[in-house]
Design a protein around this motif. Structure first.
Motif, PDB file in Angstrom:
ATOM      1  N   ASP A   1     -44.956 -78.550  65.809  1.00  0.00           N
ATOM      2  CA  ASP A   1     -45.532 -77.995  64.583  1.00  0.00           C
ATOM      3  C   ASP A   1     -47.037 -77.810  64.768  1.00  0.00           C
ATOM      4  OD1 ASP A   1     -42.992 -78.301  63.587  1.00  0.00           O
ATOM      5  OD2 ASP A   1     -43.451 -80.112  62.434  1.00  0.00           O
ATOM      6  N   GLY A   2     -47.564 -76.725  64.242  1.00  0.00           N
ATOM      7  CA  GLY A   2     -49.003 -76.498  64.361  1.00  0.00           C
ATOM      8  C   GLY A   2     -49.438 -75.174  63.783  1.00  0.00           C
ATOM      9  N   VAL A   3     -50.693 -74.810  64.068  1.00  0.00           N
ATOM     10  CA  VAL A   3     -51.300 -73.581  63.558  1.00  0.00           C
ATOM     11  C   VAL A   3     -51.702 -72.701  64.739  1.00  0.00           C
ATOM     12  CG1 VAL A   3     -53.213 -72.615  62.224  1.00  0.00           C
ATOM     13  CG2 VAL A   3     -52.126 -74.749  61.486  1.00  0.00           C
ATOM     14  N   VAL A   4     -51.424 -71.389  64.636  1.00  0.00           N
ATOM     15  CA  VAL A   4     -51.793 -70.454  65.695  1.00  0.00           C
ATOM     16  C   VAL A   4     -53.321 -70.323  65.716  1.00  0.00           C
ATOM     17  CG1 VAL A   4     -51.560 -68.104  66.565  1.00  0.00           C
ATOM     18  CG2 VAL A   4     -49.609 -69.217  65.436  1.00  0.00           C
ATOM     19  N   LYS A   5     -53.925 -70.850  66.775  1.00  0.00           N
ATOM     20  CA  LYS A   5     -55.395 -70.857  66.903  1.00  0.00           C
ATOM     21  C   LYS A   5     -55.897 -69.598  67.604  1.00  0.00           C
ATOM     22  CE  LYS A   5     -59.156 -73.705  68.770  1.00  0.00           C
ATOM     23  NZ  LYS A   5     -59.476 -74.936  69.550  1.00  0.00           N
TER      24      LYS A   5
ATOM     25  N   GLN B   1     -51.542 -68.669  61.231  1.00  0.00           N
ATOM     26  CA  GLN B   1     -50.243 -68.986  60.619  1.00  0.00           C
ATOM     27  C   GLN B   1     -49.740 -70.350  61.094  1.00  0.00           C
ATOM     28  OE1 GLN B   1     -47.252 -65.961  61.233  1.00  0.00           O
ATOM     29  NE2 GLN B   1     -45.557 -67.398  60.880  1.00  0.00           N
ATOM     30  N   ARG B   2     -49.120 -71.094  60.190  1.00  0.00           N
ATOM     31  CA  ARG B   2     -48.514 -72.364  60.557  1.00  0.00           C
ATOM     32  C   ARG B   2     -47.081 -72.107  61.043  1.00  0.00           C
ATOM     33  NH1 ARG B   2     -49.839 -77.406  60.376  1.00  0.00           N
ATOM     34  NH2 ARG B   2     -48.253 -79.046  60.369  1.00  0.00           N
ATOM     35  N   VAL B   3     -46.752 -72.694  62.194  1.00  0.00           N
ATOM     36  CA  VAL B   3     -45.418 -72.510  62.780  1.00  0.00           C
ATOM     37  C   VAL B   3     -44.754 -73.864  62.952  1.00  0.00           C
ATOM     38  CG1 VAL B   3     -45.974 -70.355  63.961  1.00  0.00           C
ATOM     39  CG2 VAL B   3     -46.382 -72.551  65.107  1.00  0.00           C
TER      40      VAL B   3
END
Length: 481
Positions: free
Chosen positions: A354-358, A395-397
């Motif tokens: 889980d995380g955020v597209v940096k 975006q959070r994925v």
């Protein structure tokens, strides 16, 4: 002249008669009295012996005929047949005839969804209009959501009138309920639900790795889809590209889903054990208090880890993490601060956690490049993509989400994924870095999990392992003999 001839003829006859009488004079003398010709005068009747004999014979024959002929006629007469009785119809009170209605068999047309088809395509294939589709959508009620997400293989049943108009439609509202929308009375719609019997049938399989996981699974009677589910369970702990060894083994308890007695789909893994290089891993399916199912190890920790060991499915490692290697394009020694997974172009690439597209874009050497920030210290990077998935910067994925597809953009000699695991912006070997363990179930759920799931399923797994070992020993003994 004619008279003279007659006299002469009579004279000849008379001469012949006299000659015959002379030649047979003894016969005529004896039986002359039998003659019935009367050329002489009648004499009184006198009964001689011969006449008495003839009369007696005639009388005897007559008497016998009176007895014999009636007896013979009686014997030849057929047996008398019983007298026929005439049946006279009687007039009964008239009753109204019972009208029997034969059940009406409705002709439902079954249509199976093909890949790429939309619901409008299916309606038009039945000669129906988009107006008919809208009517169904408007009247479907709670089953409407099932019409928005159709899938290949799903069935829709159409009932059409003699004029080709829509009289009804049936479709699966969910796995165990079928929705039926009818337009029997003009445009008035009725919606009903039909409950369908769903059951799960359990299977147990055991396999040993000789060449590949798929070969061992097939030999154990598992489908390819179930083998993939097994790999999905243990992919957080086992790198199925790098870590498998001959002699590794697995035991799986899983089920298949049947509806109305017919096979419907693959079920889920209920319990599984995988022994890899002598180390044992377990997974048990458990329904949590929130109603959702999850898989947990024997100590109650979720199987799903914070990060995937490998973000692409069943590939091979083409280049290891290394402080120095000969670069295949540049032709000089250079550190390789990631792992390369060779795979066909277009293979999906998944977010490791889980995380955020940096970062999303082009990066020199990496080609199409994505960086995901998972927390304050850990990030992962993905390079050489052929194209990006539908993700946006910022975006959070979720873990496992598709973020792109394998390619060979940038400095690459073949299609592969370059994968990096970074801690405080420093690359670490994804295969050896220590990943944080997830938290176990809360105490109350953990106790329930161990008593209702682990203990009974573990006993079954151990019993199966014991049977397998016994079979191997028996087989080895027979071979020695």
């Amino acid at each position: 002249m004619g008279e003279g001839k007659q006299i002469a003829r009579a004279a000849r006859k008379q001469a012949i008669r006299r000659k015959a009488q002379r030649r047979h004079s003894h016969f005529y003398e004896r039986f002359s009295h039998w003659s019935f010709c009367s050329h002489t005068e009648h004499e009184p009747i006198r009964w001689h012996r011969e006449r008495w004999m003839l009369a007696g014979t005639a009388l005897l024959i007559t008497a016998l005929s009176g007895f014999i002929i009636p007896a013979w006629a009686s014997a030849m007469r057929p047996d008398p047949t019983p007298a026929a009785h005439a049946m006279l119809p009687l007039a009964l009170p008239k009753t109204l005839p019972e009208v029997v209605h034969a059940p009406t068999v409705e002709d439902w047309h079954i249509v199976q969804v093909r890949p790429g088809q939309t619901l409008s395509d299916i309606f038009q294939s039945q000669g129906l209009s988009l107006t008919d589709l809208q009517r169904v959508m408007d009247e479907a009620g709670s089953a409407k959501s099932a019409l928005h997400n159709i899938r290949p293989g799903q069935e829709f049943d159409f009932l059409l009138g003699s004029d080709g108009g829509l009289k009804g439609i049936r479709f699966d509202k969910d796995e165990s309920n079928r929705a039926i929308v009818r337009f029997d009375d003009g445009n008035k719609a009725t919606v009903t639900a039909q409950v369908r019997e769903v059951e799960r049938r359990e299977h147990v399989s055991h396999g040993t790795i000789d060449s590949s996981l798929f070969a061992a699974g097939s030999k154990a009677g598992m489908s390819s889809a179930m083998v993939l589910k097994l790999a999905e369970l243990f992919k957080y702990d086992i790198d199925f590209v790098q870590d498998l060894r001959a002699g590794d083994s697995f035991t799986v308890i899983y089920d298949d889903v049947y509806r109305d007695g017919s096979y419907l789909r693959e079920g889920e893994i209920v319990a599984a054990e995988f022994v890899n290089q002598g180390k044992r891993y377990t997974a048990y399916r458990f329904k949590k208090d929130d109603g959702n199912y999850g898989w947990f190890s024997e100590d109650g920790r979720p199987i799903q880890k914070s990060f995937l060991r490998i973000p692409v499915d069943f590939t091979r490692i083409s280049s290891q993490f290394s402080a120095a290697r000969m670069h295949p394009v540049l032709g000089r020694m250079r550190a390789h601060k990631g792992v390369d997974y060779a795979a066909p172009t277009g293979t999906p690439i998944h977010a490791a956690g889980d995380g955020v597209v940096k970062y999303k874009g082009w990066m020199n050497g990496y080609g199409n490049f994505v960086v995901i920030q998972h927390n304050s210290s850990i990030s992962t990077a993905y390079g050489h993509m052929s194209r990006f998935a539908n993700v946006k910067l910022g975006q959070r994925v979720s873990q496992g989400a598709v973020i792109g597809f394998v390619g060979m953009t940038g400095l690459a000699t073949g299609p592969h994924l370059h994968y990096e695991f970074r801690v405080n912006n420093l690359q670490r070997d994804p295969q050896t870095v220590t990943l944080p363990k997830p938290e176990p179930l809360p105490a109350v759920q953990l106790a329930k999990f161990k008593s209702t799931v682990v203990q009974p399923q573990l006993a079954r797994l151990k019993a199966l392992d014991a049977n397998v070992k016994l079979a191997r020993v028996s087989g080895a003994t027979r071979n020695d003999d």
